[in-house]
Design an enzyme around this catalytic site. Structure first.
Site, PDB file in Angstrom:
ATOM      1  N   GLN A  26      27.361 -75.529  19.938  1.00 53.54           N
ATOM      2  CA  GLN A  26      25.873 -75.464  19.739  1.00 53.54           C
ATOM      3  C   GLN A  26      25.224 -75.634  18.577  1.00 53.54           C
ATOM      4  OE1 GLN A  26      26.776 -71.029  21.134  1.00 53.54           O
ATOM      5  NE2 GLN A  26      25.026 -71.556  22.229  1.00 53.54           N
ATOM      6  N   HIS A  46      28.560 -85.485  29.257  1.00 55.77           N
ATOM      7  CA  HIS A  46      28.665 -86.717  29.609  1.00 55.77           C
ATOM      8  C   HIS A  46      29.157 -87.087  30.943  1.00 55.77           C
ATOM      9  CE1 HIS A  46      29.512 -86.889  24.797  1.00 55.77           C
ATOM     10  NE2 HIS A  46      28.262 -86.676  24.996  1.00 55.77           N
ATOM     11  N   ASP A  59      25.557 -83.504  21.388  1.00 55.51           N
ATOM     12  CA  ASP A  59      26.012 -84.614  20.650  1.00 55.51           C
ATOM     13  C   ASP A  59      25.602 -84.840  19.324  1.00 55.51           C
ATOM     14  OD1 ASP A  59      27.276 -85.661  22.902  1.00 55.51           O
ATOM     15  OD2 ASP A  59      25.981 -87.482  23.153  1.00 55.51           O
ATOM     16  N   ARG A  84      29.039 -65.918  10.705  1.00 57.16           N
ATOM     17  CA  ARG A  84      30.203 -65.875  11.875  1.00 57.16           C
ATOM     18  C   ARG A  84      30.057 -67.549  12.305  1.00 57.16           C
ATOM     19  NH1 ARG A  84      29.757 -64.340  17.991  1.00 57.16           N
ATOM     20  NH2 ARG A  84      31.890 -64.739  18.617  1.00 57.16           N
ATOM     21  N   HIS A 129      35.374 -70.813  20.899  1.00 55.66           N
ATOM     22  CA  HIS A 129      34.025 -70.413  21.269  1.00 55.66           C
ATOM     23  C   HIS A 129      33.704 -71.619  22.471  1.00 55.66           C
ATOM     24  CE1 HIS A 129      29.989 -67.992  20.543  1.00 55.66           C
ATOM     25  NE2 HIS A 129      29.894 -68.724  21.636  1.00 55.66           N
ATOM     26  N   ASN A 173      35.857 -65.833  21.960  1.00 54.51           N
ATOM     27  CA  ASN A 173      34.516 -65.250  22.103  1.00 54.51           C
ATOM     28  C   ASN A 173      34.128 -64.926  23.676  1.00 54.51           C
ATOM     29  OD1 ASN A 173      31.552 -64.660  21.176  1.00 54.51           O
ATOM     30  ND2 ASN A 173      31.405 -66.549  22.745  1.00 54.51           N
ATOM     31  N   GLU A 174      33.881 -63.939  24.121  1.00 55.41           N
ATOM     32  CA  GLU A 174      33.510 -63.146  25.289  1.00 55.41           C
ATOM     33  C   GLU A 174      34.365 -63.984  26.621  1.00 55.41           C
ATOM     34  OE1 GLU A 174      29.423 -64.645  25.698  1.00 55.41           O
ATOM     35  OE2 GLU A 174      28.713 -63.146  24.250  1.00 55.41           O
ATOM     36  N   ASN A 315      29.613 -58.429  21.677  1.00 51.99           N
ATOM     37  CA  ASN A 315      28.343 -59.012  21.857  1.00 51.99           C
ATOM     38  C   ASN A 315      27.449 -58.406  22.859  1.00 51.99           C
ATOM     39  OD1 ASN A 315      29.333 -61.077  20.029  1.00 51.99           O
ATOM     40  ND2 ASN A 315      29.389 -62.696  21.692  1.00 51.99           N
ATOM     41  N   TYR A 317      23.620 -57.926  24.873  1.00 55.11           N
ATOM     42  CA  TYR A 317      22.118 -58.278  24.765  1.00 55.11           C
ATOM     43  C   TYR A 317      21.216 -57.630  25.660  1.00 55.11           C
ATOM     44  CZ  TYR A 317      23.588 -62.641  22.502  1.00 55.11           C
ATOM     45  OH  TYR A 317      23.892 -63.641  21.741  1.00 55.11           O
ATOM     46  N   GLU A 382      27.393 -60.280  18.152  1.00 55.81           N
ATOM     47  CA  GLU A 382      26.190 -61.088  18.568  1.00 55.81           C
ATOM     48  C   GLU A 382      25.170 -60.011  18.986  1.00 55.81           C
ATOM     49  OE1 GLU A 382      26.355 -64.292  21.327  1.00 55.81           O
ATOM     50  OE2 GLU A 382      28.350 -64.911  20.064  1.00 55.81           O
TER      51      GLU A 382
END
Ligand code: PNW
Length: 473
Positions: A26, A46, A59, A84, A129, A173-174, A315, A317, A382
């Site tokens: 990311q 791509h 990219d 992190r 991740h 992660n998750e 994590n 939200y 998170e």
């Protein structure tokens, strides 16, 4: 006027850690630089550019591959105690296996870690991740059990090269989100193997986690003395009404989201939640299948899994309401769970429709973890809010204030064992299939500027003050 007791209750404990989080794909960019191999995200963006809402890709992203020193300076200026970040598997092992080790990749992360430590910031490293080496995807990715062995070998390279400096490790992660890349095309590898591929992938992810944890025990812990955990995510579920059926449905939803990956690790059974076993076995039998769609662990695997985390990475939200009912494709996780999930129209929303603002849900999930898993230490790895990127991000400040307030209540009033908190995210970044439109950063990034200029938002000021005062109000 707040009473003394109330003021006290808004203080962060002295050893409580506050940080910010990102993930390699990311933010880094440099997708094929200095020997990096292709990951499933490079491959997806791509080969199927239309799968991304705004047709962008990672990219270049925030160009953190070249600008990591600026990132560290931002962390330092705001006062974050922890960073992190995740390591890109293919920057270290371009083809996924240890036959080729990319020294440039190792140097990049060594430099980042050195820069953090020179500025007194604790590195917390996520090993996975979501950017699986494309070569391993071609073997079936996480649906192939052998990928657990590849992950263990990758983890060994990380402990060996960084374990002297890194004391906080997160294996995966998750997993709940990872597997949705195999069922509902929510992420790479963009498959729709509902109710089958997701359970197979989840099984390998759990076995991979346990192997990486036991490897640390057996070969590194005595010398390196760090902590290894896993980050589990999910909504909190409120029963739609107080009828027993809905209370049971909310608990079932909790088991199918958090329990799926937490129960094998944090309960004494070393196995899936009994309700998952029961319902998926029963549905599979009804469908006249030769086996359950939910694989089984061997006794040895259960032993390895049981207790295989030094902390619970969470994590979180948002929240949902739950009631009992059968929906979703057949077969699917959704149908197996027998839960219908709704939202309350009174909940405020972030830019992404799934992100409803429900601070009491954080208190709810922390209490659920406390009672389900013997008050294991929880590191919130998170939590955050998305908007369209304005610098005066008052809604984000409000989100952080109310969620951190709920966390403190869970700690002080309910005695939940929370040891740290990371905001998602340090910087605006590539939000997977959503591209760059929804923004999660406490620092703004100008993606039209080749220099990717970074500008702290109001929420960065919020954290600066929180960390400096060590109290919320
Ligand atoms: C997390 N949901 O994923 C990820 O770890 C980050 O990489 C991501 O950028 C961040 O949250 C914001 O989305 C989630 O639908 C994705 O509930 C979706 C959900 C939760 C977490």
């Amino acid at each position: 006027i707040l009473s003394n007791a109330k003021k006290l209750s808004m203080e962060l404990p002295p050893d409580f850690l506050v940080g910010a989080a990102t993930a390699a794909y990311q933010v880094e960019g440099g997708w094929n630089e200095d020997g990096k191999g292709e990951s499933i995200w490079d491959h997806l963006v791509h080969t199927q550019p239309d799968s991304i809402n705004d047709k962008t890709n990672g990219d270049v992203a925030c160009d953190s591959y070249h600008k990591y020193k600026e990132d560290v300076k931002l962390l330092k200026d705001i006062g974050f105690q922890v960073y992190r970040f995740s390591i890109s598997w293919t920057r270290i092992l371009p083809q996924g296996d240890t036959n080729i080790v990319n020294q440039n990749g190792i140097d990049y992360y060594r430099n980042l870690i050195n820069e953090l430590r020179a500025n007194n910031i604790i590195p917390m490293v996520t090993m996975y991740h979501w950017d699986l080496p494309q070569k391993l995807q071609e073997l079936g990715g996480w649906t192939n059990p052998i990928i657990a062995d590849y992950f263990e070998a990758y983890a060994r390279v990380l402990y060996k090269n960084f374990g002297d400096q890194v004391k906080w490790w997160i294996t995966i992660n998750e997993p709940l989100e990872v597997v949705s890349g195999y069922s509902e095309k929510r992420y790479a590898p963009f498959l729709d193997l509902y109710g089958i591929g997701d359970y197979l992938a989840g099984h390998t992810l759990l076995r991979a986690h346990a192997k990486a944890y036991r490897l640390y025990d057996n070969e590194f812990r005595a010398k390196q003395n760090g902590k290894v955990g896993i980050t589990v995510n999910g909504n909190f579920f409120f029963p739609q009404s107080n009828e027993t059926e809905n209370i049971t449905a909310a608990e079932r939803a909790q088991q199918f989201e958090h329990g799926w990956f937490a129960h094998p690790i944090f309960s004494v059974s070393g196995d899936y939640p009994p309700i998952m076993r029961q319902r998926i076995d029963a549905n599979s039998a009804k469908e006249d299948r030769a086996r359950s769609r939910l694989p089984r662990f061997t006794e040895e695997e259960k032993e390895q899994l049981k207790g295989s985390a030094d902390f619970f990475g969470l994590n979180h939200y948002s929240s949902r309401k739950a009631y009992s009912g059968e929906i979703g494709p057949s077969p699917s996780l959704e149908r197996d769970s027998g839960v219908i999930k709704t939202i309350d129209i009174h909940w405020e929303t972030g830019e992404l429709p799934w992100l409803k603002v429900v601070p009491e849900g954080l208190r709810g999930i922390l209490n659920w973890i406390r009672t389900s898993y013997n008050n294991v230490p929880v590191f919130i790895t998170e939590n955050g809010y998305c908007d369209l990127g304005q610098l005066a991000d008052d809604d984000r400040v409000h989100y952080y204030e109310s969620y951190i307030g709920a966390m403190l209540k869970a700690m002080k009033e309910d005695k939940c064992n929370v040891i740290g908190y990371c905001a998602w995210s340090l910087v605006d970044n590539f939000e997977w299939l959503e591209g760059y439109r929804p923004r999660f950063g406490v620092v703004h990034i100008d993606f039209n500027d080749t220099e990717r200029k970074r500008t702290p938002k109001k929420s960065a000021e919020f954290f600066k003050k929180l960390i400096n005062d060590r109290k919320l109000i």
